[in-house]
Design a protein around this motif. Structure first.
Motif, short mmCIF file in Angstrom:
data_model
loop_
_atom_site.label_atom_id
_atom_site.label_comp_id
_atom_site.label_asym_id
_atom_site.label_seq_id
_atom_site.Cartn_x
_atom_site.Cartn_y
_atom_site.Cartn_z
N VAL A 19 0.78 -1.03 -0.09
CA VAL A 19 0.09 -0.05 0.15
C VAL A 19 0.95 1.13 0.06
O VAL A 19 1.71 1.19 0.86
N MET A 20 0.62 2.25 -0.67
CA MET A 20 1.26 3.36 -0.90
C MET A 20 0.42 4.75 -1.16
O MET A 20 -0.07 4.58 -2.15
N GLU A 21 0.13 5.36 0.03
CA GLU A 21 -0.79 6.40 -0.04
C GLU A 21 -0.19 7.62 0.39
O GLU A 21 1.29 7.37 1.24
N PRO A 22 -0.28 8.86 0.24
CA PRO A 22 0.05 9.90 0.93
C PRO A 22 0.30 9.82 2.43
O PRO A 22 -0.70 9.39 3.14
N PHE A 23 1.55 9.64 3.14
CA PHE A 23 1.85 9.57 4.57
C PHE A 23 1.06 8.18 5.03
O PHE A 23 1.02 8.26 6.41
N LEU A 24 1.06 7.21 4.10
CA LEU A 24 0.79 5.90 4.85
C LEU A 24 1.29 4.79 3.78
O LEU A 24 1.15 5.00 2.40
N LEU A 25 2.11 3.80 4.28
CA LEU A 25 2.45 2.99 3.39
C LEU A 25 2.62 1.52 4.21
O LEU A 25 2.89 1.46 5.32
N ALA A 26 2.52 0.33 3.35
CA ALA A 26 2.44 -0.94 4.11
C ALA A 26 3.41 -1.61 3.32
O ALA A 26 3.49 -1.72 2.07
N LEU A 27 4.14 -2.49 4.23
CA LEU A 27 5.30 -3.36 3.49
C LEU A 27 5.10 -4.86 3.91
O LEU A 27 4.43 -5.05 5.09
N GLU A 28 5.52 -5.68 3.28
CA GLU A 28 5.38 -7.11 3.64
C GLU A 28 6.89 -7.25 3.99
O GLU A 28 7.77 -7.56 3.41
N LEU A 29 6.83 -8.01 5.42
CA LEU A 29 8.16 -8.48 5.75
C LEU A 29 8.20 -9.90 6.05
O LEU A 29 7.27 -10.44 6.41
N SER A 30 9.14 -10.62 5.32
CA SER A 30 9.41 -11.89 5.14
C SER A 30 9.91 -12.33 6.53
O SER A 30 11.05 -11.88 6.86
N GLY A 34 10.98 -16.69 4.75
CA GLY A 34 9.81 -16.78 3.85
C GLY A 34 8.68 -17.70 4.15
O GLY A 34 7.66 -17.77 3.44
N LYS A 35 8.64 -18.29 5.30
CA LYS A 35 7.63 -19.33 5.53
C LYS A 35 6.58 -18.33 6.24
O LYS A 35 5.28 -18.78 5.93
N ARG A 36 6.59 -17.14 6.72
CA ARG A 36 5.70 -16.43 7.22
C ARG A 36 5.66 -14.81 6.70
O ARG A 36 6.89 -14.53 6.36
N HIS A 37 4.79 -14.29 6.63
CA HIS A 37 4.91 -12.79 6.24
C HIS A 37 4.10 -11.95 7.15
O HIS A 37 3.00 -12.45 7.69
N GLN A 38 4.70 -10.61 7.38
CA GLN A 38 3.87 -9.81 8.53
C GLN A 38 3.91 -8.39 7.81
O GLN A 38 4.83 -8.06 7.17
N SER A 39 2.58 -7.98 7.64
CA SER A 39 2.64 -6.63 6.96
C SER A 39 2.94 -5.49 8.07
O SER A 39 2.44 -5.68 9.31
N VAL A 40 3.76 -4.56 7.78
CA VAL A 40 4.04 -3.57 8.54
C VAL A 40 3.65 -2.19 7.95
O VAL A 40 3.74 -2.11 6.92
N ILE A 115 11.37 -1.55 12.28
CA ILE A 115 10.59 -2.39 11.40
C ILE A 115 10.70 -3.86 11.76
O ILE A 115 9.88 -4.40 11.94
N LEU A 116 12.03 -4.19 11.70
CA LEU A 116 12.35 -5.64 12.09
C LEU A 116 11.53 -5.97 13.59
O LEU A 116 11.21 -7.26 13.76
N ARG A 117 11.97 -4.98 14.41
CA ARG A 117 11.38 -5.49 15.77
C ARG A 117 9.84 -5.58 15.92
O ARG A 117 9.22 -6.53 16.35
N ILE A 118 9.13 -4.46 15.37
CA ILE A 118 7.93 -4.70 15.45
C ILE A 118 7.15 -5.87 14.55
O ILE A 118 6.39 -6.21 15.05
N GLY A 119 7.85 -5.78 13.37
CA GLY A 119 7.32 -6.98 12.57
C GLY A 119 7.60 -8.48 13.06
O GLY A 119 6.62 -9.35 13.13
#
Length: 135
Positions: A19-30, A34-40, A115-119
Motif C-alpha cells: 500500500v502506498m498513499e500519501p503519508f501511509l505505506l504498508a510493506l510485507e516483511l518476510s 519466507g515461511k511467514r509474512h507480516q504486514s508492517v 521495522i524488524l522489531r515490530i514485525g
C-alpha cells in the motif's frame, strides 16, 4: 530522515510495498526464511508541538479474540519498545503493536531496526493468538 517521502523512497528500494498513499505505506516483511509474512504499516503523525513522528505498526489480533485486555495493558507496562493499541479497519477492531519514532535523529539503521522489531514481535504475538496461548 527528515520527511515521509525520504522514508518511502528507501522502503520501496528495500521491501515489497503493498500500500502506498500519501503519508501511509504498508510493506510485507518476510519472516522465518519466507515461511511467514507480516504486514508492517508506516504513517506520519504530527505531535502537539507540530513535530513529525513516524508510526510503525502491525496488526496482531482481532480484538474479539483477545480474552484478557488487562494482560495487554500489562504488556504495555513491561515493554521496553512498542506498545499495544486498538485500531478500526472497516467494521472490525484490531489489536496493533506500535512504535512512534520522531523524525529528528531517525537514521536508516534505527528505522530498519524498528521495522524488524515490530514485525518480528508482532508475528510472534499473532502466532500465540492462533495457538490460544496469548491474552
Amino acid at each position: 530522515m527528515q520527511s515521509f517521502e525520504q522514508i518511502a523512497d528507501w522502503i520501496t528500494q528495500k521491501y515489497t510495498v503493498t500500500v502506498m498513499e500519501p503519508f501511509l505505506l504498508a510493506l510485507e516483511l518476510s519472516i522465518q526464511h519466507g515461511k511467514r509474512h507480516q504486514s508492517v504499516f508506516l504513517s506520519e503523525l504530527i505531535d502537539e508541538d507540530q513535530h513529525k513522528i513516524l508510526r510503525i505498526s502491525t496488526v496482531v489480533a482481532d480484538v474479539g479474540r483477545v480474552k484478557d485486555l488487562q494482560q495487554a495493558l500489562a504488556f504495555n507496562w513491561q515493554s521496553r519498545s512498542g506498545y499495544l493499541a486498538i485500531s478500526e479497519m472497516g467494521d472490525k477492531r484490531y489489536l496493533n503493536l506500535c512504535e512512534n519514532r520522531p523524525y529528528q535523529n531517525l537514521s536508516l539503521t534505527d528505522l530498519e531496526r524498528s521495522i524488524l522489531r515490530i514485525g518480528g514481535l508482532g508475528d510472534q504475538m499473532e502466532l500465540q493468538w492462533q495457538s490460544g496461548d496469548a491474552f
